[in-house]
Design a protein around this motif. Structure first.
Motif: not given
Length: 188
Positions: A90, A93-94, A101, A105, A107, A121
């Protein structure tokens, strides 16, 4: 990284037991993931990023610069599980997206977030299991936001898409599920 952020995290999540600065392939990461023991949430273990906040990310809503760290709280039985790899994924990816984020939100969904879980999720929320002052910390003149990643189900993710995150948080307050329990039933 000065010790202010670490002291802040340890005062709420518990002392740092160990950390990971490399991914599963041995590549060095631009931040660490730490495991905290004996925190404020009974029968749980907390994991956090440390150093993600060195990077300015952009709010998709306001275009404002945001710095944040991520936390996850899971049952103590998962202390040696795959949470560090999930937080690494995470976080990376951010960083690649350049987007912060934000509260509300979602994911995923993308299959079970952890082995043996039916939750698919992650919901980005404020750390409601902790005192309000935990949600932010000032370091080197910059505000760091603490973002809590909460595993949620497909139907909960759909509910957020259809009704919005505020309505989902009202539902959470009403139903009061154990947000640490990665095997909990869906509230939707």
């Amino acid at each position: 990284m000065t010790s202010l952020l670490i002291s802040h995290l340890e005062s709420y999540l518990g002392r740092i037991d160990c950390g990971w600065s490399r991914d599963a392939e041995g590549k060095s990461l631009p931040f660490q993931v730490t495991r905290h023991l004996e925190g404020q949430v009974p029968d749980s273990v907390a994991f956090s990023t440390v150093g993600l906040s060195k990077f300015e990310l952009t709010s998709r809503r306001t275009r404002k610069s945001i710095r944040h760290e991520l936390i996850m709280c899971v049952p103590d039985s998962l202390r040696d599980g795959s949470v560090p790899g999930l937080l690494q994924q995470v976080g990376l990816t951010t960083l690649r997206s350049g987007n912060a984020l934000l509260r509300g939100d979602v994911i995923g969904p993308a299959g079970p977030v952890l082995p043996g879980s039916s939750l698919t999720a992650l919901y980005v929320g404020v750390p409601v299991y902790f005192p309000d002052e935990f949600a932010e910390v000032e370091e080197d003149g910059k505000t760091i936001i603490i973002a809590w990643l909460v595993p949620i189900s497909d139907s909960e993710a759909d509910y957020i898409t259809e009704h919005g995150w505020r309505q989902f948080e009202h539902l959470l307050a009403e139903k009061d599920p154990d947000l640490v329990d990665v095997s909990r039933p869906s509230i939707c």
